[in-house]
Structure formats: structure tokens, C-alpha cells
Design a protein around this motif. Structure first.
Motif, short mmCIF file in Angstrom:
data_model
loop_
_atom_site.label_atom_id
_atom_site.label_comp_id
_atom_site.label_asym_id
_atom_site.label_seq_id
_atom_site.Cartn_x
_atom_site.Cartn_y
_atom_site.Cartn_z
N VAL A 308 -6.08 -7.98 0.65
CA VAL A 308 -6.06 -9.42 0.87
C VAL A 308 -6.74 -9.76 2.20
CG1 VAL A 308 -3.79 -9.60 2.01
CG2 VAL A 308 -4.66 -11.51 0.67
N PHE A 340 1.38 -17.38 0.10
CA PHE A 340 0.16 -16.81 -0.49
C PHE A 340 0.60 -15.63 -1.35
CE2 PHE A 340 -4.43 -15.38 0.79
CZ PHE A 340 -4.69 -15.06 -0.53
N PRO A 342 -0.99 -12.80 -3.42
CA PRO A 342 -2.31 -12.21 -3.70
C PRO A 342 -2.32 -11.36 -4.97
CG PRO A 342 -1.20 -10.92 -2.03
CD PRO A 342 -0.27 -12.05 -2.37
N ALA A 376 -0.90 -14.81 4.44
CA ALA A 376 -1.40 -13.57 3.82
C ALA A 376 -0.66 -12.36 4.38
CB ALA A 376 -2.90 -13.44 4.06
#
Length: 495
Positions: A308, A340, A342, A376
Motif C-alpha cells: 500500500v 483505508f 487496501p 494507510a
């Protein structure tokens, strides 16, 4: 002084590290190579690119260390697991590209098999029927290249994971071998009896003639061809990257846990001679073996971790290099309510949803690059926390700490976030290259540099301990919020 050359063939790069018998690093060489994405959900590598890049960095590492092949006592190999290759036994030419462990092309095939064969595979292999593993990839190669299955039945072709491909090339085709840890990730290997399983082969219609021999992780794998390094070198070990890291972290006793933050994120708990069957979405897998006695681990697999950060760098251009992400993320006090997920290639443990896709939730007009970067990093911590929580439910063993390694383990913000979520100390060792270190230890045992795992454990040293700094109620609320956004990722992957 004894030197060991560790070959660490990863998903995005090939590396080589020269260790001595005091576990000092004398040289590191690394080379990234191309990732191929021919269709959405497909991930491939050029097999020759894998081999040539690994050979190149191994040669470079010796030069950097100022030594020759005659100074190297042994080579250890560790590798990205599940990635599947098929090649001609006579020419050594690959049959198409390698299908990478992240690849999702066989998701529908796995879904078809689950209802009839799911429990059989779970019982024999400790795994779930998922496109993550090698067997469905091998079946796909045999089905999609004309004449390939017939050639396989005639013994003309060789299958292998990346370790087997490297061994084949290092020995000029003399060794078609794998180790138990890599074999245990194929869906074709009975982890309890330590052997290939004919019934499982029949399910996929895979001829046994393509399979490599299976050795212990610490064993004599033959010698390199003399022209590759100027002299032949003993190959003393092979281990899949995550089992190698478990060994390198000196997690030799049941209940010890490590987490590796690489391209993906992989948490393993040593369970000794007991194969613990998970009820919470984890895998039972073979740990690195020194002899014929099976040793097991519980494993949780997160498909996207460091990847990511690469995505933020290469696709969004939020950062110029991976090291910048911590500075950017710490420029804001929190993620501003941004989450987030991913799930670029689906979700691994404990969800096992190949149809999930990535998503960012909670965006507002005030959201910046820094909030996305922080979200992230936090996503890596959330996904790993899910794994340890599942392990605590599965294993009747106390978890006192989490030992961490891999590239993202140097990120202090992520490590503190991880400790906060888990409620146990997160311990970063002085040497975080534990994947390469683990295979170096295993090769050193073969070569007689070290005589026992107790001797090896004495080399393990702490760099920093991250203690939890938030209440358990706060951590529980954060994990609840995370579970809500994860549930929202499924519709994006379905028609």
C-alpha cells in the motif's frame, strides 16, 4: 570466520545478505524487478527476471563484502511462497510467467471446489481453498497452455515454487527439490504425514511427475554450479519467507509470535508439535523443520502491507520514496476519521474474501494527503491486530509480546499504533532482516556453524519495545470501527 550468503527472493525485489557467524551483516545487495498485471486481479512475474535478479544481487553481495565463494560456508534460500512456476525439464525454459501468490484468477474455481472438498483440504493441508495457494495456479497453467498437461504426465515438465526454481538454476537442473514449509503452501501436501497427497492431486488433476522432492528446511540441498560464483558453494537451507522469519526471530517455543511487515503482512505463532486447527480464519502450516519431525505454526496472512505504501508512491505520487510516509503521516495528529482498506487483491485472514476490493472511507473537504498516508499506515496495524485477536481465540497459549520485523517495522508510528491496538508489547529486534537471518541460521546448522536452536536464540537482541499507550476500551472502539468499514468493501468486488 564463517560467512553465510542468504538469498532472499521477495515479491517486489531480490536481495542477498552476507552474515558472519557472529550474526553481523557484512553486505546487502537488492534489486527491484517488474510486477506484471495483465488483467485486473492478475499478478505475474517473469521467471527469468526472478532468477537473473537473484543471481546478480548474490554476486554483488560477495563483492561488497570483499569475499569470494571460497570464503562462503553455505547458502540459505528464503522466498516468496505460493508463487507458482512450471518449466521444461530439458531446456529449463518456463511455461509462461510465474503466477504470483497475490493473483486472484482462480477465485471462481476455488468457490466451485469448496462445498465438496473444503473440509478435506482443511484437514490434510491446514489451508483453505483459496486462489492464494499454489495448486489452483498450477492447474490453471496445465489447462491454459496447449499440450502442457500431456507433457506433464510424460515427466517432461517440472513444477516449483520460487525456491525450487532457484535451486534448479543454481544447480543447473541437478536438484528438483523444495522444503516442507513451501510444500505446505501448495494445497497438495499432507502436513501431518509430511508428504504429497495423491487424493489432493486427483482433485486438481495434477500429475505427480511434476512435483519436486521434499526436504527438511535445514538440509544438504547440493552445491551451486562452479561457474556462477567462481567456486561451488553448499546450499544448506530452504524456507518460505514467513517460516524463515519465525526461526530468525528465535520463536522456538509454543506461544511465541512474530509479525513480518513486508509486501504483505504475515503473523505466525509457533505451536510446536501440535497442529492447531483454527476456528477463526487462520491457517495451520508447517514451521521450519530441522529433521523429519513435523513442527507447526498458526498463521494469519494480510495480502497488502508494504504494497500500500508502494501504491501511494507509484500510483498516487503522494510520496517520493517509502521512507517519507512516516514524516507525512505524523504531520497530522490522527487520520481525521479516514479509514483505508487496501483490499487490492481481496482480503486474506480472517475474512478470506477474494472479491473484496480496496476503499477509502470518511473523506471530507478537509482530508489531505497526510490523512490518507496515516490511514494507510493504520490499516496495516488494524489488519495485523485482527490476526492476533484470532490467534488468542484459537490457541490456549498466553501471548506475552509480539516480535516484529520486515521493512515497515522501522516505522515507529506504525509500531506504536500496533501496540496500542493489541495491548501487548511490540518488540523490534536489533536485526530486522529476520527472513534472511532465519535461513542463514538454518544453513549454518546444516554446515555445523551452530549446533542448536538454543545457541541461535542467544544471538537475538532487542532494539526497542513499544508499550500500549491507550485504554483497552479505546482499542476496542477502534477495532469496532475498522470492522464496520471492512464490511463495506465486499460489494465493490461483485457484479
Amino acid at each position: 570466520m564463517h560467512y553465510i550468503l542468504a538469498m532472499d527472493q521477495g515479491t517486489t525485489s531480490s536481495r542477498a545478505i552476507v552474515f558472519d557467524d557472529d550474526v553481523r551483516i557484512h553486505a546487502i545487495a537488492q534489486q527491484e524487478y517488474r510486477q506484471l498485471y495483465p488483467q485486473p486481479g492478475w499478478v505475474e512475474h517473469d521467471p527469468q527476471n526472478i532468477w537473473q535478479s537473484q543471481l546478480a544481487v548474490a554476486q554483488q553481495a560477495l563483492v561488497k563484502a570483499g569475499i569470494t565463494a571460497r570464503d562462503v560456508t553455505a547458502i540459505g534460500i528464503t522466498n516468496q511462497r505460493e508463487t507458482t512456476l512450471l518449466w521444461d525439464r530439458h531446456t529449463g525454459e518456463p511455461i509462461g510467467n510465474a503466477i504470483v501468490w497475490q493473483d486472484r484468477r482462480t477465485a471462481d474455481f476455488c468457490a466451485q471446489l469448496k462445498s465438496q472438498h473444503g473440509q478435506l483440504f482443511r484437514k490434510r493441508t491446514g489451508l483453505l481453498l483459496d486462489p492464494y495457494f499454489s495448486a489452483t495456479k498450477l492447474a490453471w497453467l496445465l489447462d491454459h497452455y496447449e499440450g502442457t498437461r500431456k507433457r506433464a504426465e510424460n515427466g517432461e515438465l517440472a513444477f516449483g515454487t520460487v525456491d525450487t526454481w532457484l535451486l534448479w538454476n543454481l544447480t543447473r537442473g541437478k536438484m528438483h527439490v523444495t522444503d516442507v514449509t513451501n510444500a505446505s503452501r501448495t494445497l497438495l501436501f499432507d502436513i501431518h504425514r509430511n508428504r504429497w497427497d495423491d487424493e489432493l492431486l486427483d482433485v486438481f488433476n495434477i500429475p505427480a511427475q511434476v512435483l519436486p522432492q521434499v526436504y527438511a528446511s535445514s538440509a544438504d540441498y547440493g552445491y551451486t554450479a562452479p561457474d556462477l560464483f567462481g567456486a561451488s558453494i553448499l546450499i544448506g537451507s530452504v524456507a518460505g519467507d514467513q517460516q524463515a522469519a519465525l526461526f530468525g526471530q528465535a520463536c522456538h517455543a509454543p506461544g511465541m509470535v512474530k509479525n513480518t511487515y513486508g509486501t504483505g503482512c504475515f503473523m505466525l505463532m509457533q505451536t510446536g508439535e501440535h497442529a492447531c486447527e483454527s476456528q477463526h480464519g487462520l491457517l495451520t502450516t508447517s514451521a521450519a523443520q530441522l529433521d523429519k519431525q513435523p513442527v507447526f505454526a498458526l498463521e494469519g496472512s494480510v495480502f497488502i502491507c508494504g504494497a500500500v505504501i508502494q501504491w501511494l508512491r507509484d500510483s498516487l505520487s503522494i510520496i517520493k520514496n517509502s521512507a517519507e510516509i512516516e514524516t507525512l503521516a505524523t504531520s497530522v495528529p490522527d487520520s481525521g476519521g479516514v479509514y483505508f482498506v487496501p483490499a487490492f487483491t481481496g482480503l486474506g485472514s480472517p475474512h478470506w474474501d477474494p472479491h473484496a476490493r480496496g476503499a477509502i472511507f470518511g473523506l471530507t473537504r478537509g482530508t489531505t494527503h497526510a490523512h490518507i498516508a496515516r490511514a494507510a499506515l493504520e490499516a496495516i496495524g488494524y489488519q495485523s491486530a485482527e490476526l492476533l485477536l484470532a490467534m488468542q481465540k484459537d490457541a490456549a497459549l498466553p501471548i506475552k509480546e509480539l516480535r516484529v520485523d520486515g521493512g515497515a517495522a522501522v516505522n515507529n508510528l506504525l509500531m506504536q499504533h500496533q501496540a496500542d491496538l493489541l495491548g501487548v508489547p511490540v518488540v523490534r529486534p536489533r536485526i530486522i532482516e529476520t527472513t534472511a537471518l532465519g535461513t542463514a541460521y538454518l544453513a549454518g546448522l546444516t554446515a555445523g556453524i551452530w549446533n542448536s536452536i538454543e545457541e541461535i536464540a542467544e544471538h537475538w537482541q532487542t532494539d526497542r519495545i513499544f508499550e500500549p499507550m491507550i485504554s483497552r476500551d479505546e482499542a476496542a472502539q477502534s477495532m469496532f470501527n475498522w470492522s464496520r468499514v471492512v464490511r463495506g468493501c465486499n460489494p465493490w468486488g461483485r457484479d
